[in-house]
Write a protein that holds these residues in place. Sequence first.
Motif, PDB file in Angstrom:
ATOM      1  N   ASP A 105       0.760  -0.819  -0.145  1.00  0.00           N
ATOM      2  CA  ASP A 105      -0.026  -0.364  -0.162  1.00  0.00           C
ATOM      3  C   ASP A 105       1.060   1.406  -0.136  1.00  0.00           C
ATOM      4  O   ASP A 105       0.737   2.374  -0.318  1.00  0.00           O
ATOM      5  N   ILE A 113       1.188   2.685  -3.318  1.00  0.00           N
ATOM      6  CA  ILE A 113       0.246   3.833  -3.684  1.00  0.00           C
ATOM      7  C   ILE A 113      -0.543   4.954  -2.726  1.00  0.00           C
ATOM      8  O   ILE A 113      -0.699   5.655  -4.034  1.00  0.00           O
ATOM      9  N   GLU A 114      -0.254   5.173  -2.021  1.00  0.00           N
ATOM     10  CA  GLU A 114      -0.475   5.992  -1.059  1.00  0.00           C
ATOM     11  C   GLU A 114       0.303   7.143  -1.263  1.00  0.00           C
ATOM     12  O   GLU A 114      -0.233   8.475  -1.457  1.00  0.00           O
ATOM     13  N   GLU A 166      -0.911   8.683  -4.518  1.00  0.00           N
ATOM     14  CA  GLU A 166      -1.879   9.457  -4.418  1.00  0.00           C
ATOM     15  C   GLU A 166      -2.110  10.829  -3.397  1.00  0.00           C
ATOM     16  O   GLU A 166      -2.582  11.642  -4.083  1.00  0.00           O
ATOM     17  N   SER A 167      -0.691  10.884  -3.037  1.00  0.00           N
ATOM     18  CA  SER A 167      -0.796  11.677  -1.532  1.00  0.00           C
ATOM     19  C   SER A 167      -0.101  13.287  -2.890  1.00  0.00           C
ATOM     20  O   SER A 167       0.044  14.379  -1.915  1.00  0.00           O
ATOM     21  N   ASN A 192      -4.220  10.692 -10.097  1.00  0.00           N
ATOM     22  CA  ASN A 192      -5.906  10.596 -10.967  1.00  0.00           C
ATOM     23  C   ASN A 192      -5.388   8.710 -10.526  1.00  0.00           C
ATOM     24  O   ASN A 192      -4.374   8.306 -10.501  1.00  0.00           O
ATOM     25  N   ARG A 193      -6.516   7.878 -11.317  1.00  0.00           N
ATOM     26  CA  ARG A 193      -6.713   6.871 -10.243  1.00  0.00           C
ATOM     27  C   ARG A 193      -5.998   5.976 -11.948  1.00  0.00           C
ATOM     28  O   ARG A 193      -4.896   5.210 -11.437  1.00  0.00           O
ATOM     29  N   THR A 211      -2.430   6.691 -10.618  1.00  0.00           N
ATOM     30  CA  THR A 211      -2.142   5.314  -9.552  1.00  0.00           C
ATOM     31  C   THR A 211      -1.761   3.867  -9.756  1.00  0.00           C
ATOM     32  O   THR A 211      -1.061   3.487  -9.255  1.00  0.00           O
ATOM     33  N   GLY A 238       1.688   3.748  -9.440  1.00  0.00           N
ATOM     34  CA  GLY A 238       1.576   2.534  -7.953  1.00  0.00           C
ATOM     35  C   GLY A 238       1.609   1.317  -7.840  1.00  0.00           C
ATOM     36  O   GLY A 238       2.097   0.567  -6.798  1.00  0.00           O
TER      37      GLY A 238
END
Length: 325
Positions: free
Chosen positions: A203, A206-207, A210-211, A215-216, A219, A223
């Motif tokens: 995770d 990925i986090e 996102e930080s 966008n999706r 990520t 990520g």
Amino acid sequence: MSDRDADSPAVRPDGGTTTGNLEGALSDITLTKRIKWGMAFVLSLAFGFLFFQALAEVGFSLAEIVYYWPEFQEALGEFFPRTSLFGVLPFVDVGSYWQFIQERNLFGAAIVTLAMGFAGTILGIPGALLLGVLGSERVTPYPFNFIFRGTMSVIRAIPALVWALIYIPLGGVSPFTATLAIGTDTMGNLGRLFTDALEEVEDGPIEAIESTGANRRQTVVFGMLSQVFTPFIAWTMYILEINTRIAVTMGLIGGGGIGYILQTQRSLFKYTNMMATILVIFLLVVSVEFVSQRVRSYIRGEEEGLSFLKLVVEFPQRMARSLWE
């Protein structure tokens, strides 16, 4: 304490005795063993019944083996034609193999087979990547991800040989059809490996992506996919191994390449030519597997890959699996 008191069973606060406990424990152990032996006996009977039912279903008979054994021995003699070294020592006539290899250009046919496996693998990668990513619950929420997982399961449930038969109306019995079938099979098998890998990514990266306000799509790419890039390459090489063996078997149904030559010689009962073809198939498959193993060992940072001897010893099992997987 008197001798009588020492020989008497100890009395517990609840009124029971130590001797009574031991007898009960021994009785339980004996009963448990009898139950296990009984279950093993019943399972053995069931196994034996199913085994003999299976033999009867396929018409297996030792009498048939005995009847056709002389014919089999004659065929073995043609598989391994004899000559002599220096006119004295008996030896396999390798020259007859080499003559057929040159006459039918078996190395050229092997290249066609390799091309079928390679092209099918490359054609299947985009579909495998798309289905694999969308099938992950970390990308597509449950239960919508099962649409893509189900698609991969359907593809994997149908063997590549059957896919080739399905595609015959599209491209006829040809290397084109075989390559298309291999590509379809790759989408299911490689896609499922992608999905399993994405379910286990960490995770943290990925986090971190996102930080940054990504966008999706960004990520997923930076990520998630970045964490499984190396396994993707390793599995693709592994699928290439499998696809090369599948490409050989495709020739048995007319898909071209060296497998088709093997099928032709079998129908003509030319056992010496069959053995020459098998030797070239062996050389092709083991070479691809050896290169694939070394590449996978390198990208995983392993010093030693699968030994060449093990590749040779396990070759028949892998070819047999390729017929039905």
